[in-house]
Write a protein that holds these residues in place. Structure first.
Motif, PDB file in Angstrom:
ATOM      1  N   GLU A 272      69.019   0.500  73.504  1.00 23.92           N
ATOM      2  CA  GLU A 272      68.085   0.811  72.421  1.00 23.92           C
ATOM      3  C   GLU A 272      67.829  -0.427  71.569  1.00 23.92           C
ATOM      4  OE1 GLU A 272      69.461   4.206  70.264  1.00 23.92           O
ATOM      5  OE2 GLU A 272      69.772   5.381  72.082  1.00 23.92           O
ATOM      6  N   CYS A 276      64.553  -0.556  74.503  1.00 28.24           N
ATOM      7  CA  CYS A 276      64.270   0.668  75.256  1.00 28.24           C
ATOM      8  C   CYS A 276      64.122   1.859  74.315  1.00 28.24           C
ATOM      9  CB  CYS A 276      65.396   0.947  76.252  1.00 28.24           C
ATOM     10  SG  CYS A 276      65.553  -0.256  77.574  1.00 28.24           S
ATOM     11  N   SER A 277      63.237   2.764  74.657  1.00 23.68           N
ATOM     12  CA  SER A 277      63.028   3.964  73.851  1.00 23.68           C
ATOM     13  C   SER A 277      64.285   4.821  73.836  1.00 23.68           C
ATOM     14  CB  SER A 277      61.858   4.761  74.420  1.00 23.68           C
ATOM     15  OG  SER A 277      61.813   6.057  73.876  1.00 23.68           O
ATOM     16  N   SER A 390      61.641   2.546  80.977  1.00 25.57           N
ATOM     17  CA  SER A 390      61.060   2.282  79.660  1.00 25.57           C
ATOM     18  C   SER A 390      59.830   1.391  79.777  1.00 25.57           C
ATOM     19  CB  SER A 390      62.101   1.620  78.737  1.00 25.57           C
ATOM     20  OG  SER A 390      63.138   2.506  78.416  1.00 25.57           O
ATOM     21  N   GLU A 395      57.435   2.289  76.975  1.00 27.54           N
ATOM     22  CA  GLU A 395      58.342   2.718  75.914  1.00 27.54           C
ATOM     23  C   GLU A 395      59.331   1.618  75.558  1.00 27.54           C
ATOM     24  OE1 GLU A 395      58.562   5.527  74.230  1.00 27.54           O
ATOM     25  OE2 GLU A 395      57.128   6.819  75.236  1.00 27.54           O
ATOM     26  N   VAL A 397      59.836  -0.948  73.236  1.00 26.60           N
ATOM     27  CA  VAL A 397      59.160  -1.104  71.953  1.00 26.60           C
ATOM     28  C   VAL A 397      59.403  -2.421  71.244  1.00 26.60           C
ATOM     29  CG1 VAL A 397      59.117   1.387  71.573  1.00 26.60           C
ATOM     30  CG2 VAL A 397      61.096   0.068  70.795  1.00 26.60           C
TER      31      VAL A 397
END
Length: 406
Positions: A272, A276-277, A390, A395, A397
């Motif tokens: 994360e 990564c989402s 992702s 996703e 981000v």
């Protein structure tokens, strides 16, 4: 002087530093005092059992929150299907690589005159009955939690008080992760116990074919990580070396405990932070722990060919495809059941009716040493899977991710 003191202070207060020291101490104890080293088994096992208490709640909470957080069920289904397709392609490729490496290096091709076959029936008695998916599911806690979490997450999307339930689950998630953070301070003890027992039990000497098999496994998995997974990441402009460096603390824990489970929560947090989402990570990573076992796939296929070479049993191309096909199905979720690797191997050997099942006794001596390679490969493979999904779903981000290549 102050800079040196600052560096030393940071090193000695870093969990990675103490895990590494613990691994070294464990190896030394096991080598010079093997009897005392073997007694440390309870320390390593206790740490893993303590961490495993958190695995069920973490998998349940992350998957439920991941599905519920997406909101769009079409998106959940799309990501789930993409994940399963990716898992199947990569693990099948891993199985094929294991077979190819075993045939190229031929670790089992030696003079067998000095070897003694032990009775392996006590390790494979469960394989005498037909393989049952129901029994496999009932004995695999990870798969059970995955199914319940997916169903609960889907149902939650239709609940009137969906947001309220999500808020409660989110608070519970923070509590569980906070508790696990304190437990992870015991990681050096777990690493020490596991390494002391391994070295004390098996020593540094082993039979020639097993030594060759172990080297072959490590070489093959290294090639798989840096070439196959590295190529996949490079397609998305990410360096495999930088990715591994970012997980060095978690990889040391996996190395010390021979299990990827203790590092699961930290892996999800790292992914994360890399960009990564959260919803994708919460769905892909826990599912990958049962369906994306790259290291286990390589080991299982290589072990079958190794035993065939050990007994000088020729296998036709059709029989090799049969072995890969069987392992594609039976290896799923294998990491979630203690000793299931031997059951999977025994089931495969029984199905092809050519390789003596009692040959599995040979693998018991070095299986512990190869478990580190399996766990590390599984761990890195699941991290790569989360990044791939992702990226594919747009996703990912964090465009300023330092892992991205120029």
């Amino acid at each position: 002087m102050k800079n040196t003191e600052s560096i030393l202070f940071k090193a000695t207060t870093n969990l990675t530093f103490w895990v590494l020291i613990a691994i070294i101490c464990g190896v030394l104890l096991g080598h010079f005092h093997p009897e005392n080293g073997q007694k440390m088994k309870i320390v390593g096992d206790s740490f893993i059992q303590l961490v495993k208490i958190f695995i069920g709640p973490i998998i349940f909470l992350t998957i439920v929150l991941g599905i519920a957080g997406m909101g769009d069920l079409k998106k959940v289904g799309r990501i789930g299907i993409k994940s399963l397709i990716y898992f199947e392609i990569v693990t099948t490729f891993a199985l094929a690589i294991g077979v190819a490496a075993a045939y190229i290096i031929q670790p089992g091709k030696i003079d067998k005159s000095g070897l003694t076959i032990e009775d392996a029936s006590k390790y494979t008695s469960s394989a005498k009955t037909a393989f049952s998916w129901l029994d496999f599911f009932m004995s695999n806690f990870t798969l059970q939690v995955l199914v319940v979490a997916i169903i609960f997450g889907l149902v939650l999307n239709y609940h009137k008080k969906r947001e309220t339930v999500i808020a409660v689950l989110y608070n519970w998630s923070k509590i569980v992760f906070r508790a696990l953070k304190f437990v992870m301070y015991l990681a050096p003890l777990g690493a020490f116990g596991a390494m002391a027992y391994t070295v004390g039990k098996f020593g540094f000497e082993t039979l020639i074919p097993l030594g060759k098999l172990m080297i072959t496994v490590y070489i093959t998995m290294a090639i798989f990580i840096f070439v196959v997974l590295g190529s996949i990441l490079r397609y998305y402009k990410i360096s495999i070396l930088d990715f591994i460096k970012s997980l060095k603390a978690e990889l040391l824990i996996v190395l010390g405990t021979s299990s990827s489970e203790p590092a699961l929560p930290n892996l999800m947090n790292k992914l994360e932070s890399m960009g990564c989402s959260k919803s994708v990570v919460g769905l892909v990573v826990p599912t990958g722990y049962s369906f994306n076992l790259d290291g286990t796939s390589i080991y299982l296929s290589m072990a079958v060919i190794f035993l065939a070479q050990l007994y000088n049993v020729p296998l036709s191309f059709g029989e090799i495809l049969t072995i890969i096909g069987l392992l594609m199905i039976t290896s799923k979720g294998a990491a979630g059941v203690t000793g299931s690797g031997f059951i999977v191997l025994a089931s495969t050997l029984t199905a092809i009716h050519k390789i003596p099942v009692e040959g599995l006794a040979f693998l018991l001596g070095v299986d512990k040493f190869m478990s580190e390679a399996r766990a590390i490969t599984n761990f890195i493979g699941n991290g790569v899977a989360a990044i791939v999904i992702s990226k594919n779903e747009n996703e990912f981000v964090d465009p300023e991710n330092p892992m991205e290549l120029d």
